[in-house]
Design a protein around this motif. Structure first.
Motif, PDB file in Angstrom:
ATOM      1  N   GLN A  22      11.173 -19.356  -7.662  1.00 40.43           N
ATOM      2  CA  GLN A  22      12.222 -18.729  -6.846  1.00 40.43           C
ATOM      3  C   GLN A  22      11.828 -17.284  -6.527  1.00 40.43           C
ATOM      4  N   GLU A  60      10.315 -16.108 -10.029  1.00 39.83           N
ATOM      5  CA  GLU A  60      10.596 -16.617 -11.365  1.00 39.83           C
ATOM      6  C   GLU A  60      10.226 -18.087 -11.374  1.00 39.83           C
ATOM      7  N   VAL A  74      11.231 -24.519 -14.905  1.00 41.68           N
ATOM      8  CA  VAL A  74      10.649 -25.830 -15.186  1.00 41.68           C
ATOM      9  C   VAL A  74      11.523 -26.960 -14.636  1.00 41.68           C
ATOM     10  N   ARG A  75      10.890 -28.036 -14.204  1.00 40.09           N
ATOM     11  CA  ARG A  75      11.578 -29.228 -13.712  1.00 40.09           C
ATOM     12  C   ARG A  75      10.965 -30.473 -14.343  1.00 40.09           C
ATOM     13  N   PRO A 108      17.243 -28.071 -16.671  1.00 36.63           N
ATOM     14  CA  PRO A 108      16.707 -27.424 -17.867  1.00 36.63           C
ATOM     15  C   PRO A 108      17.797 -27.040 -18.875  1.00 36.63           C
ATOM     16  N   ASN A 157      10.412 -17.911 -18.285  1.00 34.97           N
ATOM     17  CA  ASN A 157      11.443 -17.888 -19.329  1.00 34.97           C
ATOM     18  C   ASN A 157      10.865 -18.271 -20.680  1.00 34.97           C
ATOM     19  N   ASP A 202      17.237 -11.454 -19.749  1.00 38.74           N
ATOM     20  CA  ASP A 202      17.875 -12.418 -18.854  1.00 38.74           C
ATOM     21  C   ASP A 202      19.370 -12.521 -19.175  1.00 38.74           C
ATOM     22  N   ASP A 203      20.138 -12.958 -18.202  1.00 34.26           N
ATOM     23  CA  ASP A 203      21.580 -13.180 -18.384  1.00 34.26           C
ATOM     24  C   ASP A 203      22.258 -11.946 -18.957  1.00 34.26           C
ATOM     25  N   GLU A 246      20.973 -11.731 -10.320  1.00 36.63           N
ATOM     26  CA  GLU A 246      20.720 -13.164 -10.153  1.00 36.63           C
ATOM     27  C   GLU A 246      21.844 -13.817  -9.363  1.00 36.63           C
ATOM     28  N   GLU A 285      24.106 -15.102  -3.306  1.00 41.28           N
ATOM     29  CA  GLU A 285      24.219 -16.172  -2.307  1.00 41.28           C
ATOM     30  C   GLU A 285      24.679 -15.676  -0.950  1.00 41.28           C
ATOM     31  N   GLY A 299      18.231 -15.471  -5.540  1.00 44.48           N
ATOM     32  CA  GLY A 299      19.385 -16.297  -5.213  1.00 44.48           C
ATOM     33  C   GLY A 299      19.189 -17.075  -3.941  1.00 44.48           C
ATOM     34  N   HIS A 300      20.136 -17.961  -3.708  1.00 47.58           N
ATOM     35  CA  HIS A 300      20.025 -18.858  -2.561  1.00 47.58           C
ATOM     36  C   HIS A 300      20.039 -18.117  -1.234  1.00 47.58           C
ATOM     37  N   PRO A 329      14.864 -22.211  -5.901  1.00 45.47           N
ATOM     38  CA  PRO A 329      13.522 -22.426  -6.441  1.00 45.47           C
ATOM     39  C   PRO A 329      12.809 -23.528  -5.649  1.00 45.47           C
TER      40      PRO A 329
HETATM   41  P1  C2E Z   1      17.821 -18.516 -15.791  1.00 44.98           P
HETATM   42  O1  C2E Z   1      16.491 -18.075 -16.284  1.00 44.98           O
HETATM   43  O2  C2E Z   1      18.929 -17.520 -15.834  1.00 44.98           O
HETATM   44  O3  C2E Z   1      17.559 -19.048 -14.326  1.00 44.98           O
HETATM   45  C1  C2E Z   1      18.430 -18.895 -13.245  1.00 44.98           C
HETATM   46  C2  C2E Z   1      19.099 -20.207 -12.879  1.00 44.98           C
HETATM   47  O4  C2E Z   1      19.953 -19.964 -11.749  1.00 44.98           O
HETATM   48  C3  C2E Z   1      18.151 -21.296 -12.430  1.00 44.98           C
HETATM   49  O5  C2E Z   1      18.694 -22.530 -12.882  1.00 44.98           O
HETATM   50  C4  C2E Z   1      18.207 -21.210 -10.914  1.00 44.98           C
HETATM   51  O6  C2E Z   1      17.868 -22.422 -10.248  1.00 44.98           O
HETATM   52  C5  C2E Z   1      19.657 -20.875 -10.703  1.00 44.98           C
HETATM   53  N1  C2E Z   1      19.904 -20.183  -9.425  1.00 44.98           N
HETATM   54  C6  C2E Z   1      19.039 -19.455  -8.697  1.00 44.98           C
HETATM   55  N2  C2E Z   1      19.628 -18.931  -7.597  1.00 44.98           N
HETATM   56  C7  C2E Z   1      20.920 -19.328  -7.637  1.00 44.98           C
HETATM   57  C8  C2E Z   1      22.051 -19.097  -6.764  1.00 44.98           C
HETATM   58  O7  C2E Z   1      21.983 -18.411  -5.737  1.00 44.98           O
HETATM   59  N3  C2E Z   1      23.233 -19.661  -7.139  1.00 44.98           N
HETATM   60  C9  C2E Z   1      23.351 -20.419  -8.262  1.00 44.98           C
HETATM   61  N4  C2E Z   1      24.529 -20.946  -8.540  1.00 44.98           N
HETATM   62  N5  C2E Z   1      22.302 -20.647  -9.115  1.00 44.98           N
HETATM   63  C10 C2E Z   1      21.111 -20.113  -8.796  1.00 44.98           C
HETATM   64  P2  C2E Z   1      17.799 -23.644 -13.577  1.00 44.98           P
HETATM   65  O8  C2E Z   1      16.465 -23.732 -12.894  1.00 44.98           O
HETATM   66  O9  C2E Z   1      18.629 -24.873 -13.682  1.00 44.98           O
HETATM   67  O10 C2E Z   1      17.530 -23.066 -15.032  1.00 44.98           O
HETATM   68  C11 C2E Z   1      18.562 -22.881 -15.940  1.00 44.98           C
HETATM   69  C12 C2E Z   1      18.092 -22.153 -17.176  1.00 44.98           C
HETATM   70  O11 C2E Z   1      17.159 -22.945 -17.921  1.00 44.98           O
HETATM   71  C13 C2E Z   1      17.367 -20.859 -16.865  1.00 44.98           C
HETATM   72  O12 C2E Z   1      18.305 -19.829 -16.619  1.00 44.98           O
HETATM   73  C14 C2E Z   1      16.563 -20.662 -18.130  1.00 44.98           C
HETATM   74  O13 C2E Z   1      17.343 -20.047 -19.127  1.00 44.98           O
HETATM   75  C15 C2E Z   1      16.244 -22.085 -18.549  1.00 44.98           C
HETATM   76  N6  C2E Z   1      14.862 -22.394 -18.140  1.00 44.98           N
HETATM   77  C16 C2E Z   1      14.398 -22.763 -16.920  1.00 44.98           C
HETATM   78  N7  C2E Z   1      13.053 -22.937 -16.937  1.00 44.98           N
HETATM   79  C17 C2E Z   1      12.658 -22.671 -18.214  1.00 44.98           C
HETATM   80  C18 C2E Z   1      11.381 -22.666 -18.882  1.00 44.98           C
HETATM   81  O14 C2E Z   1      10.308 -22.907 -18.310  1.00 44.98           O
HETATM   82  N8  C2E Z   1      11.382 -22.361 -20.224  1.00 44.98           N
HETATM   83  C19 C2E Z   1      12.538 -22.039 -20.884  1.00 44.98           C
HETATM   84  N9  C2E Z   1      12.468 -21.743 -22.202  1.00 44.98           N
HETATM   85  N10 C2E Z   1      13.744 -22.018 -20.292  1.00 44.98           N
HETATM   86  C20 C2E Z   1      13.808 -22.326 -18.964  1.00 44.98           C
END
Ligand code: C2E
Ligand code: MG
Ligand code: MG
Length: 302
Positions: free
Chosen positions: A66, A80, A83-84, A94, A138, A200-201, A257, A260, A278-279, A284
């Protein structure tokens, strides 16, 4: 409860156990009764766990990227990596499968795979003349707890030839606090490699100023939940403005983060926020598509 939840001992014990796990999941130190949906949930979890094991063994994960956008110039400075799970059994987020991996050493395996994959991909983009400032990855607090991460990261950087200064590792604010001492030592070692670190967060974990000063971090990532209702919710307006100010006074970059809408970007930019994701820019994307759209090769390399 006999006989409603089971007639024989084995069944009662199994269901009591399901209720116990439910209570633990809900925050421990609670009373929970068994219900049918718990058995269904346990079955779904088992199925997902075996999918994950298969995926780790057979190249079943992929990375999406993304864009990270510079607020002032609008330039995409990097991405950023997220993973999928790419198998055919339908989507799994994830946030659903990382906690399952974190219950075992599988999280170490995934973390190593993710960093190697991202460093390899990044090296390839640089070799193709596609420039960027950073790729962010991450990191799970469970990887920190299990140790050896710095050594393995050093290995991956050497093996792939990815410049450490262009890598950034993200850790959530809540896990930073939960494992403060181990994390501090590890952050120092990672920082010494030249790799960047971000929180993060941010805003969801109640960290204190002294944490922010002690930890060698470069960037705060404002959690999307505070961005969502900007600029209408007065609490979110206050909170995001305060985080941006906090970042500025500590010399940290601030990224928002989940941006939108143009009004959200506009508000954040006016407050002095440095970057957004963001979107509004893009969800991503698979690596190839991300590179095609956002990392055009430099003149002469086309
Ligand atoms: P995160 O690191 O805070 O990632 C941001 C999440 O917000 C991502 O969800 C992303 O797809 C989503 N996002 C991005 N832009 C927007 C937007 O405009 N609106 C909304 N509503 N959402 C948006 P995703 O990909 O489902 O990942 C969720 C969480 O899973 C991540 O939060 C991270 O904590 C974890 N994660 C993802 N990939 C990995 C990885 O490779 N390793 C580890 N340990 N954790 C991961
Ligand atoms: Mg992240
Ligand atoms: Mg986040």
């Amino acid at each position: 409860v006999h006989p409603g939840d089971g007639v024989i001992a084995a069944e009662l014990i199994q269901r009591a156990e399901a209720a116990m796990y439910d209570a633990k999941r809900a925050g421990r130190n609670l009373v929970r009764f068994y219900r049918q949906s718990l058995t269904e949930r346990a079955g779904a979890r088992l199925a997902l766990e075996s999918r994950l094991r298969r995926a780790l063994a057979a190249d079943g994960f992929s990375m999406h990227y993304q864009p990270i956008v510079d607020m002032r110039s609008g330039r995409v400075v990097g991405a950023e990596a997220l993973v999928r799970l790419k198998d055919a059994d339908g989507p799994a987020a994830p946030s659903e499968f990382i906690p399952i991996l974190e219950d075992s050493d599988l999280i170490v395996e995934l973390g190593d795979w993710v960093r190697r994959e991202v460093c390899r991909q990044g090296r390839r983009w640089l070799d193709e003349g596609r420039s960027f400032d950073l790729l962010a990855v991450n990191m799970s607090p469970e990887e920190i707890r299990r140790g050896g991460l710095v050594e393995r990261l050093t290995g991956v950087l050497a093996e792939t030839g990815f410049p450490p200064g262009r890598l950034e590792l993200e850790i959530t604010e809540s896990s930073l606090i939960a494992h403060a001492e181990e994390t501090l030592a590890m952050f120092r070692a990672i920082s010494a490699l030249g790799v960047g670190l971000s929180i993060d967060d941010f805003g969801t974990g109640y960290s204190s100023l002294s944490y922010l000063k002690r930890f060698p971090v470069n960037k705060l990532k404002i959690d999307a939940s505070f961005v969502h209702d900007l600029p209408h919710d007065p609490n979110d307006v206050q909170l995001t403005a305060t985080i941006i100010e906090l970042g500025r006074s500590l010399g940290l970059k601030v990224l928002a983060e989940g941006v939108e809408k143009p009004v959200q970007r506009h508000f954040l930019a006016a407050q002095g926020c440095d970057y957004y994701q963001g979107h509004l820019c893009s969800p991503p994307l698979p690596g190839e598509e991300f590179a095609r759209r956002f990392l055009p090769p430099a003149e002469g390399e086309r």
